[in-house]
Each structure stands twice: as C-alpha cells, then as structure tokens.
Write an enzyme that holds these catalytic residues in place. Structure first.
Site, PDB file in Angstrom:
ATOM      1  N   LEU A  53       3.836   0.427   9.406  1.00  0.00           N
ATOM      2  CA  LEU A  53       5.378   1.831   9.436  1.00  0.00           C
ATOM      3  C   LEU A  53       4.714   1.849   7.209  1.00  0.00           C
ATOM      4  O   LEU A  53       5.550   2.714   7.245  1.00  0.00           O
ATOM      5  CB  LEU A  53       6.185   0.578   9.771  1.00  0.00           C
ATOM      6  N   CYS A  54       4.058   1.113   6.551  1.00  0.00           N
ATOM      7  CA  CYS A  54       3.815   1.410   5.805  1.00  0.00           C
ATOM      8  C   CYS A  54       2.918   2.248   5.601  1.00  0.00           C
ATOM      9  O   CYS A  54       3.174   3.502   4.627  1.00  0.00           O
ATOM     10  CB  CYS A  54       3.267   0.584   5.234  1.00  0.00           C
ATOM     11  N   THR A  55       1.778   2.626   6.786  1.00  0.00           N
ATOM     12  CA  THR A  55       0.827   4.327   5.778  1.00  0.00           C
ATOM     13  C   THR A  55       1.963   5.425   6.487  1.00  0.00           C
ATOM     14  O   THR A  55       1.824   6.169   5.748  1.00  0.00           O
ATOM     15  CB  THR A  55      -0.121   4.303   7.234  1.00  0.00           C
TER      16      THR A  55
END
Ligand SMILES: [Zn+2]
Lengths: 421, 583
Positions: free
Chosen positions: A202-204
């Site tokens: 998700l952080c990507t």
C-alpha cells in the site's frame, strides 16, 4: 440398455467393442460398457471458455446425461472463445444458453442447466453424479467443490467417491488433473502450484508509484474510496472503468510514469487473464478424454497432473502430484507455517490472503483455548479487534496450532505456527 | 514482455472489436490480430471423418482469422453426426464441405468461409502423373494455392502423391504447410515452414534475464549511480532504504574492483562473497529490521552480474549466410540482422533493450533511471538504423525498412529465433527419411518417437491398401494373430507391423549404429494395436485436443509471434503426454 439406434456412434462403438493392449482386465467390451457410458450422469461446473468445449466434447464422446452449472451471464468479451454463444445471447445465462445450444445440435443428448452458484447445491445434489468436470477460472470455487467432494466420501460406499477432473488455462498455458477425493492429491494439496500474484504494498501505491499498474491500483483502492465511497465499484460498468482510467492517467502524469492505457486499466482492475479458444480446446479435450477413460475403463486414466505450455514450442509435463499429509482438506496434520513473532496479528491475517499455501481472504482465527480474531458477528469482532495490533508472540507460543475458518469454505484449516526471526 | 498498448488510448473506451477480442489482444496485440485477419487458411479435408481439421478451423474462426476454405468431396454420413459437432441431422446426405462451413461460419460473422465440394485430386488438378507426383506443372492451375496464407492437410487415403505435390508446391511458394493425423487415442502433426522462418517477437518469459549492463555501465548510468550513492552512509534511513538496487550494485562493484585489480566478481565463489558484502551493507537497526532494496540487490547478484554473451538463437541468425551476404531483395529481417551484427562487432554488446524491472525506489529516482536506460536504448537503435540506411543506399533499395521494425528487432534481439523450415517428415516410399535417431528410442524408454513411427507405418499401409481400412473383427482379441482360413483376412495388425518393419528398415538404412526392427517393434506394436482398435477413425476428444494444438501453432506462424514447433508433435492420449521432435 442400448435401445436406440447407435449408427451415429459407430466410431466410438468400434473402439469400445475391443480391449487395447493397456486396457484394464475388468473392461467388458461392447454393449455393457456402452450402456454404462450412456447412463453415466456427469456434472460440468462452469459454462465459460472451458465449459462450452467440455459440453461439446462430452456430447461427441457418447455421454447422454449431462448437467451444467454456472452463475454468470454472457458478456461480449466471451465471444472470442465461448463458441456456443452468439452476439444476441449477451446478457443471458451461460448455463441455459450453452445447454440449449448443444441439445439443438445433438438431439439425443440431454443437458440440464442450473443458473446459479455451486454453493447453492447440497451433498444430495452432488451425490447423483458419476464424474464431475470443472472448467472454472476461480480458485475459490474449485476449493469449495474439492472440499465438498472430499467430505462426501464414505468408505463403506464406493459410489460416494466422485472423480473430479479439473482444467484451467491462462494464455497459451493450462493444466488438466484427475482427483480421486481422499485417495489422491486434491486441489488443496496442490494449492501452492497456483500462487496468487503478489500484491503491491500500500505504501508504494500511496507514496512512491513507479509503474502504470501502481497508478491504476491507487485509483481503484485509494481514489475511489476517497471520492465515490458510496458507490460500489462495478468493474463491468464502463463509466466506472473510465473514471478509474482518468484518475490513473492524472496520477501517472504527476509522477511522469508512462504506459497507462484504458486496456491496461481494465486488465488491472478486473484482474483479466488472457484467454484463447485454442488453449481452452486443448485443456477441455484433455479433461474429457480422462472422463471418457474413467467412464468406460477403455484405458488407464491420468495419474494425476498434466501441465501444458504452448508459447515456446509445445511442452507437456505429466506427473503424479503427491497427496500431502498436512492438507487441510484431505490430510489430518496441521500445516506448518513460519511467521515472524514480531509481526502483528493484523500482518499475519493479511499474509494469509497472499501465502500460496493458504489464500484465505476473511479468516477467523482461534487457538485451542482462546479466540484470536473473529470476522463476525459484530460483537465478537469488536471484542477480538484489540488483538489485531498485538504481536504474534503475545498471543501464541512457538509451535502452537491455530484453527482458521473462512466464509468461502466449509472446512476448518489447521496451521502450526513456527517462529522465525 | 508486458502487454503493449494497442492504439492511442481511446477516450470513449474500446471499440466493438477491441471488446470482443480483448482476451486475445492481450497476447498478440493489434499487429498479431491484423495478421490473423489478413490470412486465408486452406483446409484440405479428405480425411474420414476429418474432425481434427474442422476443430482446428473452429479455433481459428473464433479469434477472427480473415477467411478459410474447406475442400472436402465427401457427403455427410450418419456416423459423422456422432463425432463432428458442426453438422446436424439435416446435414445427412449433403456435402460435408457445405454443411461444416455453414455451422462454422455461425461462430464469427467477421469471418468468410468458402466450401469446395471436390475431392483433393479434383481440386488440385486432375492430371497428376503418378511417376512424377512432385512436378509443379502437374497442377492444372499452377497458381491454384496462391491466395492462401497457410495450408492444413488432413491425412486421408491415397494421400501420398497429393501430399508430395502440395509439399513441393508450398516449399516453392514459401507457404506454411501442416500435416495432421488423429487416430484413436493418438495424434501426430508436422509442419513445413518456409526456410528461413525468423521470429522477432518471441515473447520471452518476463523472468528471463534482462540485459542491465551492470558490468559495463555507460557514463550517464555510472554518473547517476555515483550521485545517488557517494554519501550512502550519511543518508537518512528512509533515503538509504530507497536507493534503487541497480545503483547499489554499481556502487559496490566499484568498491570491489578497487580491491580486485579492476575486475568484477566472476566465478561463483567470488559472486557469493560479493553477495555477502552487499548483504552486510544493509541497515538492520531500523524498525523493519532490514532493507528491501538491499534484499533485491543481493538476490540479483548471481543472475545479473554476467558478461554479455551472444544467445545461441541470435548467433545462428547473425551467422546465417543470408545475413552476411545481402542482396537488393533481401528480406528486411536480414538487413536488420546485418546491421546488428556490425553493431555487435564494434561494441561487443547488443543494442540495449532499455526495459527496467520494477524495484524499490522513490518515484523520481526510478523514472530518472528508466529514462537513462531508454535514452541509451534509443541511441543504440539510432546507430543500428544509420548503419542500415547506408547499407540500403549501397544496395539501391527503394523502400526503406520501417523504423518500428528496426526498433522491435533491436529490443528483442537477444530472444530472436530462426527456424530452418524443411520438407515434411512424412512417409515417402523408398525414401530414406526421416534421419531420426532410432537409437534414441532404445536409449529412452519413455520416448514417444514410436508414436511417430506407428503413424508412418499406418500411412505406408494406407498408401499400399488405399481401398480398405483395417477391419476389426469383434470376435478376435487384439493380440491374437488370426488363424482364420480365409486368405484375405490377413490380420491388419500383422499388416501394420509389416509396414512398420519396412519403415524402420528404411529409417535405419543410413549411417550410424545398426538398428534391428525387432528391438523397436515391441514399443510400436501396442500403438498399432490401438490404431486397429479404432478402425482407422478418430475419437472426438483427441481430435479436439489436436485441433487446439494445431490452432495455437497456426496462430504463432501467422502472427510471427511466440515460437512454433520445429517440426513434429505427437500426442499420447493414454498417458496424456506430448513430445516434439525435429525430424
Ligand atoms: Zn488434499
């Protein structure tokens, strides 16, 4: 009994009137085997790319009592391979149109359609068939029917063992397998051979997108939630896809990422797997050839897995997949799973969705003595929610067994957690 | 390779055709689809019942081949209805070509189907002299097959002289030819492709090694690596954990070279050592307890730190005489190959493909790195193009090779494939073909080559007894040799075994070890017995499966994408196994 004229089946009859060099000694040539074949009631699960081929092949192999089950309706993108459907059929039930199409061509074959989910049917329904042939694109549905057939086996009653012939394709590749529930390796034993694609963190998506796919996933997961929370995303609605495409394109521009197209957006959002008529033809025919051999004993059937690859020359790999003693469906040992004790229960639950050997999306977990996390009912969910942020080492001990259930499956899974840092 | 964009992004969503063909366009893109739509496939279906040919067509009509023609002189018999799905009760007694064509055409309104109710002999020209069957002039119309893009020939009685004729014709016209035979639980098909048959767009597995030039970085890449890694130790945890792994490797390689006389790690032991060095540089005192980019770097060491070498498929292309001795009318493929050969000679490497795998990185760094790779790739392509243009001028060629064609060759050069098409390896009386290693059968007990020999024997037998098919006697088990008093009731199994002995003797007549037919016969006989059991006919499943395999191959040949078989495939429906041989 063979009461009608069989002159149209001359080619099959020629073949069934004699044994071959590798035929089982129990094979009885001629009429008994032929009437057995005619009386064999078979169930086809899925009336899509593989299903259409399977129905045709069974009708052309002497089967005369065929049932087909599918919950889908016909889409225009099916027409490049699902050859029993025409443009005018778009929107109608796949099972019903496929059945009508084959019976209008083959007057002496009966095909009984069911427009619905396999989960709508009970054991009594599945008990009536001699063989079950699966042509599905959903791993979840395969696992459900597999677990159901395994649980139906009653050692006292040989009729309760239903051979399952399963086919699957992707692009130029595919596989066919024969499963004798409880006796041979089952779908669940082979689960890790069909690993899901790894999800992008998700952080990507949120902060450092690099690929066009990252922008599309962002639009689907984050932008949709932000702007259109109250509308359920319908991946078949062109307006929804166009909206996601626009959002993805803008995000890609912002980060200078090339390559976002409408086609790619649709592919990522719907998780589209390429599919062509010829691969379906190969795999469906391989499955029906096995069903024919099982129904007639005319020759030994596949033990138990054939893999087909057609993009670089032609390569098949045929082998016997071994049954696993720790298979949650047909074995009785808990499956060993290594975990980092510092990870939270939440991390672990997310990983269960992606681990090739588990692939459980909505797991409810408990140990022998306590509830770790319950997806429902809401009261239990609320009560167990605080565990989600705890580290595994606070909740279980190294080597402890946990029970996992998931609404998609009828059975419980047992995992033995081994700590590894 | 990933899916390529089809057309400029459609603002109103995809067209009707893109919607219908969506699932296949993701495999062969618009260019492949266009090639299919431009094709006209000819099915010579003298076979009885000929289902394998019809099923092949089904799998070509659905994806939208341009047109097809079925040549079939038979009328529909009742037994056809039980095995051929593309007939109905109303078809009885009518032309089989007309009827199958009618029901096949329903599958896709965009495809044109043409039935020809003629025997193969009549269609190809009635005056085929039996003494010189491969004389092209024996065709009444020597251009009879010119409008077709590919020919499918289904095995049938009396097929030998006709097949010989079609084979010579297709070889002369560089027309791909397939020969198909499905019998009981077995099938066989062979291809005759033009020589040479080059494929640029082979769609290599995306996990196959990518050319990243880590051992031989160009100045822009080296400078970027330096700027991003010279203060590695003082970077914040966040930045340290987001340095693209390629740049990390370049940095540590520089360090390594300094202590190793300027040499990179070469043998396995050194690479392991280098890998440990990379691993040791990762920070572990951060909250995650490790760094993903360092994991990626370590994982790439063994795979990506290799000296560039010329892949064997490409080497074959570059060394081919057609690539070295260009003519004014040489195919574009050879012109590009020649220019790439010059490039490789000068630089010791191929043009850079320019694709970059995904890796843990900040968006901006990744895009910058991607642009550095793309720019280098563009420069390399430009150099190849310039050298090609000057060759074009030397050769006084009128039409320049399209830039797009040069680009796709340059980008896929490492995976280019060349197939040297050769005549069909099927039965030919008195011919010492194929040059198979029969020894292979004796050495490998799982070899499926006996299936091919059994088909060869069957074709041989058909040729010599073209007025009958092996008759089954329901009272006689397959293995007994008939002791019937009737002279003509010679058991067909025995006849087939005799044919097999003859074909093996022919095959074994070449150089090499002496092979005794008796040693191989036990492997062929069970297959022949199954042929006899099937009484010369097909089973629907095996023909449907074979029709699927043939259709995949036809698509690969017509689109010139992916890699077709070279040149013979057999399928065993008892064991569910296939094998491919070059015969
Ligand atoms: Zn199992």
């Amino acid at each position: 009994m063979v009461e009608h004229s069989r002159s149209r089946y001359q080619y099959i009859d020629n073949f069934l009137n004699k044994p071959g060099p590798t035929t089982d000694p129990d094979f009885v040539p001629g009429a008994p085997t032929i009437s057995n074949l005619e009386a064999s009631k078979v169930l086809v699960i899925g009336a899509g790319g593989l299903g259409c081929e399977i129905l045709k092949n069974l009708a052309m192999s002497g089967f005369r009592d065929i049932h087909v089950i599918d919950m889908d309706t016909i889409d225009v993108s099916n027409l490049n391979r699902q050859f029993l459907f025409r443009k005018d059929d778009v929107g109608k039930s796949k099972a019903e149109v496929a059945a009508a199409s084959v019976t209008s061509r083959c007057k002496n074959v009966r095909i009984t359609p069911f427009n619905g989910k396999i989960q709508d049917k009970d054991e009594e329904f599945y008990m009536q068939f001699k063989i079950i042939i699966c042509g599905l694109d959903s791993i979840e549905a395969r696992r459900w029917i597999n677990a159901t057939l395994v649980s139906m086996v009653d050692m006292e009653n040989p009729e309760s063992l239903k051979p399952l012939v399963d086919g699957g394709t992707e692009g130029f590749k595919g596989q066919a397998r024969v499963i004798l529930p409880t006796l041979t390796s089952c779908i669940e034993c082979q689960l890790d051979m069909h690993a899901p694609r790894a999800a992008v963190p998700l952080c990507t998506l949120a902060t450092i997108p690099r690929q066009p796919e990252h922008c599309i996933e962002w639009a689907k997961i984050i932008a949709w939630e932000e702007h259109r929370k109250d509308t359920a995303l319908d991946t078949d609605d062109p307006e929804h896809i166009t909206w996601l495409y626009d959002k993805s394109l803008n995000r890609a521009k912002e980060f200078n990422i090339p390559g976002v197209t409408y086609q790619l957006t649709q592919g990522v959002v719907k998780n589209i797997i390429p599919a062509i008529a010829s691969t379906n033809a190969i795999i469906a025919a391989a499955c029906c050839n096995e069903a024919f051999k099982i129904a007639t004993s005319c020759n030994p059937y596949l033990t138990n897995y054939m893999m087909y690859t057609g993009d670089d020359s032609i390569y098949t790999y045929t082998f016997e997949h071994e049954q696993k003693p720790d298979c949650p469906v047909c074995g009785n040992l808990a499956k060993t799973i290594t975990v980092n004790p510092r990870h939270t229960l939440q991390d672990f639950i997310e990983s269960l969705g992606e681990r090739p050997e588990a692939q459980l999306k909505k797991p409810t977990l408990r140990t022998e003595s306590t509830s770790l996390y319950f997806q429902s009912p809401p009261s239990l969910e609320k009560q167990t929610r605080p565990n989600l942020s705890k580290q595994l080492s606070e909740l279980v001990s190294d080597g402890e067994e946990i029970g996992v259930s998931d609404p998609a499956f009828t059975i419980d899974f047992k995992f033995k957690l081994i700590f590894q840092t | 390779m990933t899916a390529r964009p089809l057309t400029p992004p459609p603002l109103q969503g995809p067209t009707a055709k893109e919607k219908k063909y969506d699932r296949q366009l993701r495999l062969w893109a618009a260019s492949g689809q266009q090639a299919l739509e431009d094709a006209h496939v000819l099915l010579l279906n003298g076979g009885s019942p000929g289902v394998v040919g019809v099923e092949t067509l089904k799998n070509l009509i659905l994806p939208g081949i341009g047109s097809y023609t079925i040549v079939d002189g038979n009328v529909v018999a009742e037994k056809d209805l039980g095995i051929n799905f593309f007939l109905t009760d109303h078809s009885l007694g009518k032309s089989r070509a007309d009827e199958t064509c009618k029901y096949l055409t329903e599958l896709n309104p965009d495809v044109q189907g043409y039935p020809v109710q003629k025997s193969l002999r009549d269609f190809l020209g009635s005056a085929i002299p039996s003494d010189a069957p491969d004389r092209l002039s024996s065709l009444t119309n020597p251009n009879a097959l010119d409008k077709y893009s590919l020919v499918l020939f289904v095995a049938s009685k009396q097929n030998y002289p006709l097949l010989r004729l079609v084979s010579s014709y297709c070889a002369a016209k560089a027309l791909p030819l397939f020969y198909l035979h499905s019998l009981g639980l077995f099938s066989h098909f062979s291809t005759q492709l033009p020589d040479p048959f080059p494929i640029v767009d082979t769609h290599p597995d995306p996990t196959s090694t990518q050319d990243l030039r880590l051992l031989d970085p160009w100045p822009e890449l080296q400078a970027f690596a330096k700027s991003k890694t010279e203060n590695l130790n003082t970077l914040s945890n966040h930045d340290h954990g987001h340095v693209p792994y390629l740049l990390l490797l370049l940095r540590f390689l520089t360090d390594w070279r300094e202590s190793h006389d300027g040499n990179p790690p070469s043998e396995y032991r050194e690479k392991k050592e280098f890998k440990s060095l990379v691993e040791s540089k990762a920070r572990t005192d951060n909250p995650e307890g490790g760094e993903e980019n360092f994991d990626e770097a370590a994982a790439a060491v063994l795979k990506s730190l290799n000296k560039p070498s010329l892949p064997s498929g490409l080497r074959q292309v570059l060394e081919d005489p057609s690539s070295k001795q260009l003519q004014q009318d040489s195919a574009n493929f050879w012109l590009i190959a020649n220019a790439i050969q010059k490039f490789h000679q000068k630089h010791g490497s191929l043009p850079l493909p320019g694709a970059l795998p995904d890796m843990k990185a900040q968006s901006q760094d990744y895009i910058q790195l991607q642009n550095i790779y793309k720019a280098k790739s563009r420069r390399d392509i430009e150099e190849v193009t310039n050298s090609l243009r000057s060759t074009e001028a030397d050769l006084k060629r009128q039409t320049p090779v399209e830039a797009k064609e040069i680009e796709s060759f340059c980008k896929g050069a490492a995976f280019v494939k060349l197939i040297k098409g050769q005549p069909l390896p099927v039965y030919a009386p008195n011919a010492k073909a194929p040059p198979t290693s029969l020894q292979n059968i004796l050495d490998d007990e799982d070899s499926l080559l006996p299936i091919f020999l059994a088909f060869q024997a069957y074709d041989h037998w058909l040729h010599e007894n073209s007025n009958t098919t092996p008759q089954t006697d329901p009272s006689a088990p397959f293995s007994s040799s008939s002791s019937s008093s009737s002279e003509e009731a010679k058991p067909p199994l025995e006849a087939l075994k005799q044919s097999a002995t003859q074909t093996i003797d022919l095959n074994a007549a070449g150089d090499g070890p002496q092979i005794n037919a008796d040693d191989i016969m036990p492997r062929i006989e069970p297959i022949l017995a199954e042929f006899v059991r099937a009484a010369g006919a097909e089973l629907h499943n095996i023909s449907a499966l074979t029709g699927g395999m043939v259709a995949q191959e036809v698509i690969k040949v017509l689109t010139k994408q992916y890699i077709p078989i070279d040149n013979t495939c057999v399928f065993d429906g008892i064991a569910s196994k296939s094998a491919v041989f070059r015969l």
